[in-house]
Motif scaffolding. Structure first.
Motif, PDB file in Angstrom:
ATOM      1  N   LEU A  75      39.373  44.145  43.984  1.00 39.47           N
ATOM      2  CA  LEU A  75      39.996  44.251  42.760  1.00 39.47           C
ATOM      3  C   LEU A  75      39.460  45.522  42.091  1.00 39.47           C
ATOM      4  O   LEU A  75      40.291  46.388  41.674  1.00 39.47           O
ATOM      5  N   LYS A 176      47.868  39.591  52.197  1.00 36.68           N
ATOM      6  CA  LYS A 176      47.621  38.822  51.052  1.00 36.68           C
ATOM      7  C   LYS A 176      46.813  39.793  49.720  1.00 36.68           C
ATOM      8  O   LYS A 176      47.227  39.490  48.798  1.00 36.68           O
ATOM      9  N   ALA A 179      48.847  41.310  46.956  1.00 32.31           N
ATOM     10  CA  ALA A 179      49.116  40.770  45.710  1.00 32.31           C
ATOM     11  C   ALA A 179      48.074  41.199  44.446  1.00 32.31           C
ATOM     12  O   ALA A 179      48.368  41.033  43.242  1.00 32.31           O
ATOM     13  N   ARG A 194      55.214  36.888  38.978  1.00 27.84           N
ATOM     14  CA  ARG A 194      54.689  36.581  37.559  1.00 27.84           C
ATOM     15  C   ARG A 194      55.572  36.830  36.238  1.00 27.84           C
ATOM     16  O   ARG A 194      55.771  36.025  35.590  1.00 27.84           O
ATOM     17  N   TYR A 203      57.157  28.080  36.212  1.00 30.36           N
ATOM     18  CA  TYR A 203      56.137  28.484  36.993  1.00 30.36           C
ATOM     19  C   TYR A 203      55.967  27.803  38.198  1.00 30.36           C
ATOM     20  O   TYR A 203      55.722  28.586  39.371  1.00 30.36           O
ATOM     21  N   PHE A 207      56.177  30.255  41.831  1.00 27.94           N
ATOM     22  CA  PHE A 207      54.680  30.416  42.237  1.00 27.94           C
ATOM     23  C   PHE A 207      54.839  29.769  43.756  1.00 27.94           C
ATOM     24  O   PHE A 207      54.286  30.194  44.821  1.00 27.94           O
ATOM     25  N   TYR A 214      54.815  34.378  51.212  1.00 25.99           N
ATOM     26  CA  TYR A 214      53.674  34.706  51.661  1.00 25.99           C
ATOM     27  C   TYR A 214      53.401  33.881  53.140  1.00 25.99           C
ATOM     28  O   TYR A 214      52.905  34.595  54.112  1.00 25.99           O
TER      29      TYR A 214
ATOM     30  N   PRO B  64      48.092  34.227  49.261  1.00 26.65           N
ATOM     31  CA  PRO B  64      46.930  35.113  48.417  1.00 26.65           C
ATOM     32  C   PRO B  64      46.260  34.046  47.424  1.00 26.65           C
ATOM     33  O   PRO B  64      47.201  33.156  46.628  1.00 26.65           O
ATOM     34  N   LEU B  66      45.285  34.802  44.731  1.00 27.22           N
ATOM     35  CA  LEU B  66      45.656  35.090  43.381  1.00 27.22           C
ATOM     36  C   LEU B  66      47.053  34.257  43.033  1.00 27.22           C
ATOM     37  O   LEU B  66      47.213  33.595  41.769  1.00 27.22           O
ATOM     38  N   ILE B  67      47.753  34.071  44.089  1.00 24.86           N
ATOM     39  CA  ILE B  67      48.948  33.101  43.766  1.00 24.86           C
ATOM     40  C   ILE B  67      48.884  31.543  43.786  1.00 24.86           C
ATOM     41  O   ILE B  67      49.028  30.972  42.797  1.00 24.86           O
ATOM     42  N   TRP B  70      47.035  31.297  40.091  1.00 28.26           N
ATOM     43  CA  TRP B  70      48.158  31.187  39.014  1.00 28.26           C
ATOM     44  C   TRP B  70      49.078  30.099  38.990  1.00 28.26           C
ATOM     45  O   TRP B  70      49.272  29.303  38.120  1.00 28.26           O
ATOM     46  N   LEU B  71      49.022  29.505  40.295  1.00 34.23           N
ATOM     47  CA  LEU B  71      50.088  28.300  40.395  1.00 34.23           C
ATOM     48  C   LEU B  71      49.356  27.131  39.683  1.00 34.23           C
ATOM     49  O   LEU B  71      49.925  26.454  39.004  1.00 34.23           O
ATOM     50  N   TYR B  74      48.782  28.101  35.760  1.00 33.20           N
ATOM     51  CA  TYR B  74      50.068  28.171  34.838  1.00 33.20           C
ATOM     52  C   TYR B  74      50.600  26.807  35.146  1.00 33.20           C
ATOM     53  O   TYR B  74      51.460  26.243  34.387  1.00 33.20           O
ATOM     54  N   PRO B 172      36.191  37.926  40.830  1.00 30.39           N
ATOM     55  CA  PRO B 172      37.187  38.885  39.493  1.00 30.39           C
ATOM     56  C   PRO B 172      38.468  38.154  39.375  1.00 30.39           C
ATOM     57  O   PRO B 172      38.918  38.635  38.271  1.00 30.39           O
ATOM     58  N   LEU B 173      38.994  37.632  40.373  1.00 30.26           N
ATOM     59  CA  LEU B 173      40.590  37.277  40.267  1.00 30.26           C
ATOM     60  C   LEU B 173      40.710  36.102  39.132  1.00 30.26           C
ATOM     61  O   LEU B 173      41.623  36.262  38.134  1.00 30.26           O
ATOM     62  N   THR B 176      42.077  37.244  35.870  1.00 26.46           N
ATOM     63  CA  THR B 176      43.416  37.395  35.240  1.00 26.46           C
ATOM     64  C   THR B 176      43.797  36.110  34.735  1.00 26.46           C
ATOM     65  O   THR B 176      44.955  35.977  33.986  1.00 26.46           O
ATOM     66  N   TYR B 183      33.586  40.843  35.855  1.00 25.87           N
ATOM     67  CA  TYR B 183      34.797  41.944  35.822  1.00 25.87           C
ATOM     68  C   TYR B 183      35.510  42.093  34.454  1.00 25.87           C
ATOM     69  O   TYR B 183      35.814  42.919  34.177  1.00 25.87           O
TER      70      TYR B 183
END
Lengths: 240, 229
Positions: A75, A176, A179, A194, A203, A207, A214, B64, B66-67, B70-71, B74, B172-173, B176, B183
């Motif tokens: 990142l 991946k 993303a 998002r 959500y 998601f 993916y 990922p 990140l997904i 978030w899943l 959120y 660091p994710l 978000t 980070y």
């Protein structure tokens, strides 16, 4: 609770559904991943050659490159390379008297992820090249092949079976890692997901759908790479 | 390059570093604990349990992080307020925070990747050693506790440094979802000082130091752990 899972119609392919947008996101994710993978492959090939045969300066520069890239979170790297890259290009353009340009998200994403991939690919390909028995390379030299011919006809074909598992892994990683570009604001699958989830508040639906997309990408790639490896290892005993 | 902001933000970076280290150690610890049964049921035990474990690993490694994050954040975050009475319960302050969700997501991720490695580690313990243990009359759990697990962990030990580094690089994710790790603090500095490169370079240097420390510590540990002959 029931409406959490009942709004699957949001994924429909009609005008008010997000189905096509999600698939478009998957397509740009795939494009970025493929471009970055190929760029990483080229950097990795050159980097591996440099690490094995380069001068002392080349080798230490490459060592710094692979060590730093592999020690910093992706990142942070993406942000650094993105800002540094676009800043540098616009500075050069400014010096040459052009107006600053907006660099396309696709190209920037490919370059940024490609530089990251290159560091890992260098290590994978270097290891694969070192696994080639020395006698084969000496035999090629004894035949009077020039270094470039040895590379093209012996080293690269002979290292492919050794490099394939590692490169398959790198492909999954880059697929991946795309993303992460959502954080910089590139419109790929994760960002569209998002946005859609935020707008509709559904959500779970979005998601889970993104996860499934993916996952299908990685599963299809797995099958592809397994076939490729079987093809590359044809004629080799006992490794299937 | 302007570095005059460093002294002002240093305390924030220290607390960010603490959050990063907490995220890292908690998720690797719990992830490894989960990875042991996930690896084990794929090698022995009922077939359906092995299939579930294998499916878990495939899904975690195929999507990922990140997904997933978030899943969980959120998705579960939208789910919890619907449970009646949860706002009054003692759990609510924990469920409202982002940090536990980050730990949960990273734990699941570590469990998925390391579970696959544990499977190979359990498999690679020589059959003869297990048979010898059985011949001594050990029960299944004694065998697992005294022979199989220690030998598998020995095999897995060299991969642990890599897992720590990989998890460190994914922490660091968490920024978000509003967890202010190293980070995240760096992003605050970027927003407040309008400097782009310096905070990022500073953050990158911290991660390089952390990676270096992890590698050194594990090199040192590895010399102290007896190697299989």
């Amino acid at each position: 609770m029931s409406d959490l899972f009942s709004n699957w119609h949001l994924l429909s392919f009609s005008d008010d559904g997000w189905g096509w947008r999600m698939l478009e996101g998957l397509w740009s994710t795939f494009q970025i991943a493929l471009g970055a993978f190929l760029m990483g492959l080229v950097i990795g090939l050159l980097g591996a050659i440099g690490k094995l045969h380069g001068s002392r300066l080349t080798r230490s520069l490459l060592a710094i490159y692979t060590t730093l890239i592999r020690a910093v979170p992706e990142l942070v790297l993406i942000l650094l390379l993105y800002y540094a890259g676009t800043g540098a290009i616009n500075q050069v353009l400014d010096m040459m008297g052009y107006r600053p340009i907006d660099i396309s998200g696709l190209v920037a994403g490919i370059v940024v992820l490609g530089i990251v991939q290159g560091a890992y690919a260098t290590e994978v390909i270097r290891g694969a090249m070192r696994a080639i028995p020395n006698g084969q390379l000496e035999a090629a030299q004894a035949f009077g092949m020039s270094p470039v011919t040895v590379l093209r006809r012996i080293t690269i074909p002979a290292m492919i079976p050794h490099a394939l598992p590692g490169m398959a892994n790198l492909w999954l990683i880059v697929a991946k890692d795309t993303a992460l570009l959502a954080v910089v604001g590139f419109s790929e699958l994760a960002l569209i997901t998002r946005q859609a989830a935020g707008l509709t508040q559904a959500y779970w639906v979005f998601f889970l759908a993104a996860g499934a997309l993916y996952l299908s990408l990685t599963l299809v790639s797995n099958v592809f790479f397994r076939r490729l490896e079987r093809h590359a290892r044809r004629g080799q005993p006992g490794l299937s | 390059m302007v570095w005059s902001w460093v002294p002002e933000y240093l305390p924030k970076f220290v607390s960010g570093l603490w959050i990063t280290l907490q995220l890292l150690s908690l998720s690797v610890f719990f992830g490894m604990l989960l990875a042991i049964p996930i690896g084990l049921v794929q090698v022995t035990g009922p077939r359906w349990l092995g299939a579930i474990a294998r499916g878990f690993c495939t899904v975690v490694r195929g999507t990922p992080l990140l997904i997933q994050l978030w899943l969980l954040y959120y998705g579960l975050g939208a789910l919890f307020p619907m449970v009646p009475g949860i706002r009054e319960s003692f759990l609510w302050p924990v469920l409202r925070e982002a940090f536990p969700f980050a730990v949960l997501a990273f734990t699941i991720s570590v469990a998925g990747y390391e579970g696959e490695i544990m499977r190979g580690a359990f498999k690679s313990v020589p059959k003869g050693e297990l048979e010898a243990a059985r011949a001594f009359g050990m029960g299944r759990f004694t065998l697992l506790r005294r022979i199989w697990l220690p030998r598998a962990l020995q095999n897995v030990f060299p991969t642990l440094a890599g897992e720590f580094v990989l998890t460190l690089k994914s922490t660091p994710l968490a920024a978000t979802i509003t967890v202010f790790d190293v980070y995240g603090v760096g992003s605050i500095v970027r927003q407040e000082t309008y400097r782009i490169y310096e905070p990022l370079l500073f953050v990158a240097a911290i991660y390089i130091c952390l990676t270096g420390i992890i590698v050194l510590v594990f090199n040192w540990l590895e010399r102290r752990v007896p190697r299989p002959a």
